[in-house]
Design a protein around this motif. Sequence first.
Motif, PDB file in Angstrom:
ATOM      1  N   SER A 195      17.952 -50.279  52.081  1.00  0.00           N
ATOM      2  CA  SER A 195      17.053 -49.192  51.671  1.00  0.00           C
ATOM      3  C   SER A 195      15.597 -49.528  51.989  1.00  0.00           C
ATOM      4  CB  SER A 195      17.222 -48.927  50.171  1.00  0.00           C
ATOM      5  OG  SER A 195      16.334 -47.925  49.730  1.00  0.00           O
ATOM      6  N   ARG A 196      15.195 -50.778  51.715  1.00  0.00           N
ATOM      7  CA  ARG A 196      13.812 -51.181  51.981  1.00  0.00           C
ATOM      8  C   ARG A 196      13.512 -51.186  53.480  1.00  0.00           C
ATOM      9  NH1 ARG A 196      10.248 -54.721  49.523  1.00  0.00           N
ATOM     10  NH2 ARG A 196      11.150 -53.933  47.584  1.00  0.00           N
ATOM     11  N   LEU A 197      14.402 -51.769  54.279  1.00  0.00           N
ATOM     12  CA  LEU A 197      14.170 -51.842  55.718  1.00  0.00           C
ATOM     13  C   LEU A 197      14.195 -50.462  56.349  1.00  0.00           C
ATOM     14  CD1 LEU A 197      16.227 -55.028  56.695  1.00  0.00           C
ATOM     15  CD2 LEU A 197      13.791 -54.833  56.143  1.00  0.00           C
ATOM     16  N   ASP A 198      15.033 -49.587  55.809  1.00  0.00           N
ATOM     17  CA  ASP A 198      15.080 -48.212  56.304  1.00  0.00           C
ATOM     18  C   ASP A 198      13.758 -47.505  56.015  1.00  0.00           C
ATOM     19  OD1 ASP A 198      16.538 -45.840  57.357  1.00  0.00           O
ATOM     20  OD2 ASP A 198      16.239 -45.121  55.310  1.00  0.00           O
ATOM     21  N   ALA A 199      13.202 -47.757  54.814  1.00  0.00           N
ATOM     22  CA  ALA A 199      11.921 -47.149  54.455  1.00  0.00           C
ATOM     23  C   ALA A 199      10.795 -47.652  55.352  1.00  0.00           C
ATOM     24  CB  ALA A 199      11.596 -47.442  52.991  1.00  0.00           C
TER      25      ALA A 199
ATOM     26  N   SER B 256      35.498 -48.816  53.751  1.00  0.00           N
ATOM     27  CA  SER B 256      34.754 -49.356  52.613  1.00  0.00           C
ATOM     28  C   SER B 256      34.611 -48.284  51.541  1.00  0.00           C
ATOM     29  CB  SER B 256      33.364 -49.832  53.052  1.00  0.00           C
ATOM     30  OG  SER B 256      32.587 -50.204  51.946  1.00  0.00           O
ATOM     31  N   ASN B 257      34.696 -48.700  50.285  1.00  0.00           N
ATOM     32  CA  ASN B 257      34.562 -47.757  49.187  1.00  0.00           C
ATOM     33  C   ASN B 257      33.116 -47.313  48.991  1.00  0.00           C
ATOM     34  OD1 ASN B 257      37.290 -47.772  48.566  1.00  0.00           O
ATOM     35  ND2 ASN B 257      37.100 -49.577  47.264  1.00  0.00           N
ATOM     36  N   ARG B 258      32.193 -48.051  49.594  1.00  0.00           N
ATOM     37  CA  ARG B 258      30.782 -47.702  49.452  1.00  0.00           C
ATOM     38  C   ARG B 258      30.286 -47.047  50.742  1.00  0.00           C
ATOM     39  NH1 ARG B 258      28.159 -51.588  45.519  1.00  0.00           N
ATOM     40  NH2 ARG B 258      29.835 -52.850  44.690  1.00  0.00           N
ATOM     41  N   ARG B 259      29.388 -46.148  50.611  1.00  0.00           N
ATOM     42  CA  ARG B 259      28.827 -45.481  51.780  1.00  0.00           C
ATOM     43  C   ARG B 259      27.465 -46.071  52.106  1.00  0.00           C
ATOM     44  NH1 ARG B 259      30.028 -38.990  50.933  1.00  0.00           N
ATOM     45  NH2 ARG B 259      32.304 -39.136  50.990  1.00  0.00           N
ATOM     46  N   VAL B 260      27.242 -46.287  53.376  1.00  0.00           N
ATOM     47  CA  VAL B 260      25.938 -46.756  53.836  1.00  0.00           C
ATOM     48  C   VAL B 260      25.146 -45.539  54.290  1.00  0.00           C
ATOM     49  CG1 VAL B 260      24.722 -48.144  55.529  1.00  0.00           C
ATOM     50  CG2 VAL B 260      26.880 -48.966  54.567  1.00  0.00           C
ATOM     51  N   LYS B 261      23.956 -45.395  53.730  1.00  0.00           N
ATOM     52  CA  LYS B 261      23.100 -44.281  54.126  1.00  0.00           C
ATOM     53  C   LYS B 261      22.386 -44.649  55.415  1.00  0.00           C
ATOM     54  CE  LYS B 261      22.392 -42.627  49.396  1.00  0.00           C
ATOM     55  NZ  LYS B 261      21.403 -42.321  48.332  1.00  0.00           N
ATOM     56  N   ALA B 262      23.004 -44.285  56.532  1.00  0.00           N
ATOM     57  CA  ALA B 262      22.463 -44.632  57.842  1.00  0.00           C
ATOM     58  C   ALA B 262      21.329 -43.685  58.221  1.00  0.00           C
ATOM     59  CB  ALA B 262      23.564 -44.578  58.889  1.00  0.00           C
ATOM     60  N   SER B 263      20.390 -44.217  58.983  1.00  0.00           N
ATOM     61  CA  SER B 263      19.287 -43.405  59.492  1.00  0.00           C
ATOM     62  C   SER B 263      19.216 -43.607  60.998  1.00  0.00           C
ATOM     63  CB  SER B 263      17.970 -43.831  58.835  1.00  0.00           C
ATOM     64  OG  SER B 263      17.624 -45.143  59.254  1.00  0.00           O
ATOM     65  N   ASN B 264      18.178 -43.054  61.593  1.00  0.00           N
ATOM     66  CA  ASN B 264      18.033 -43.183  63.043  1.00  0.00           C
ATOM     67  C   ASN B 264      17.795 -44.624  63.476  1.00  0.00           C
ATOM     68  OD1 ASN B 264      18.335 -40.419  63.415  1.00  0.00           O
ATOM     69  ND2 ASN B 264      16.147 -40.008  63.236  1.00  0.00           N
ATOM     70  N   THR B 265      17.351 -45.477  62.543  1.00  0.00           N
ATOM     71  CA  THR B 265      17.079 -46.868  62.892  1.00  0.00           C
ATOM     72  C   THR B 265      18.217 -47.804  62.480  1.00  0.00           C
ATOM     73  OG1 THR B 265      15.903 -47.220  60.809  1.00  0.00           O
ATOM     74  CG2 THR B 265      14.593 -46.537  62.710  1.00  0.00           C
ATOM     75  N   THR B 266      19.322 -47.229  61.987  1.00  0.00           N
ATOM     76  CA  THR B 266      20.436 -48.034  61.495  1.00  0.00           C
ATOM     77  C   THR B 266      21.673 -47.827  62.352  1.00  0.00           C
ATOM     78  OG1 THR B 266      19.623 -47.854  59.223  1.00  0.00           O
ATOM     79  CG2 THR B 266      21.908 -48.552  59.517  1.00  0.00           C
ATOM     80  N   ALA B 267      22.259 -48.923  62.820  1.00  0.00           N
ATOM     81  CA  ALA B 267      23.521 -48.880  63.558  1.00  0.00           C
ATOM     82  C   ALA B 267      24.578 -49.610  62.742  1.00  0.00           C
ATOM     83  CB  ALA B 267      23.371 -49.532  64.928  1.00  0.00           C
ATOM     84  N   ILE B 268      25.808 -49.122  62.768  1.00  0.00           N
ATOM     85  CA  ILE B 268      26.894 -49.710  61.980  1.00  0.00           C
ATOM     86  C   ILE B 268      27.981 -50.240  62.909  1.00  0.00           C
ATOM     87  CG2 ILE B 268      28.730 -49.235  60.320  1.00  0.00           C
ATOM     88  CD1 ILE B 268      26.901 -47.219  59.000  1.00  0.00           C
ATOM     89  N   VAL B 269      28.381 -51.476  62.669  1.00  0.00           N
ATOM     90  CA  VAL B 269      29.513 -52.087  63.364  1.00  0.00           C
ATOM     91  C   VAL B 269      30.639 -52.231  62.350  1.00  0.00           C
ATOM     92  CG1 VAL B 269      30.383 -54.126  64.572  1.00  0.00           C
ATOM     93  CG2 VAL B 269      28.034 -53.341  64.971  1.00  0.00           C
TER      94      VAL B 269
END
Length: 309
Positions: free
Chosen positions: A26-30, A43-56
């Motif tokens: 959250s901090r790095l996204d901000a 995963s049971n948790r959701r990652v709030k991805a943004s334009n600067t976040t990539a998920i592997v």
Amino acid sequence: MAQTSVVPPTISITGATGFIGTHLVSRLDALNWPIRLLVRPRSNRRVKASNTTAIVEGSLGDRDAVMALLRNTQTCIHAAGATKSITASGFYTANVIGTYDIAACAVKAGVKHFVYVSSQAARAPQLSNYASSKSISEAALRSFESEMKISIIRPPAVIGSGDPMLKPMFDLIKHGWLPAPSAPKTGGRSFAVISVSDLIDELVSTVQTGAEAPRLIEPCSLVSTNWTQVADAASNVVGREVRLLQIAPAMLRSLGLLADGMSHLLRRPMPISLGKVREMLAADWTYDRASQDAMTLEEILRDCLLDQG
């Protein structure tokens, strides 16, 4: 802690769906920092991805996924690990082998700075299987120090909003009670704490410092507090007296033994264990220096109690 405007290259992160990891993301996204996260499928948790976040998608045991995570990144923050396990081998596999393997992959991928989120428990490996695994994992990273910068972050008890493990305690505080181990006859039990916000500040600062970052960082918001002070601060926050519900060490040890038995019977770890009780009953978990502009105890508790609704 004030942050500079310097944006680093893509940062790879493990443990992004954990308590500390979600606050870090959250901090790095901000800050609009480019990040790449290793996340288990389904995963049971959701990652709030943004334009600067990539998920592997993958796990630490999936070498292809780990290499995809680390490719073309200069910094890796390794925050994944086991805090609960039925057996010592479970801690060893997750915390020692898992840390060693991703560090080896980081070297192969050309990562320049490896930031490991360890634990204050590593100071006393004899207390529990968890503490031992953290101490051994720190030692395992020494073999990579000639190939990349290693920074080890050793936070004490981390307190902040959104931690499901501490919700029962905060619920009791709102009703005027704080469960705590009774003090020994000689002296009390003192411990350092850090707000999750201050810990994230330290992680961001460590990434920004890069090659100049210290090898071992022991951050905290308060260098020393005790259960009486926590109860007093909680009283001020909730606007009513919060009484200590003191539990005898012998009873806590019995609860730990019972929980261990239930863990083996049900084949799943319990929130408490004999190892955790031993850690809790240690007399001195203090630190020497507080983080810059750290939160006060009342500010930390206010953040947590308001979060509980």
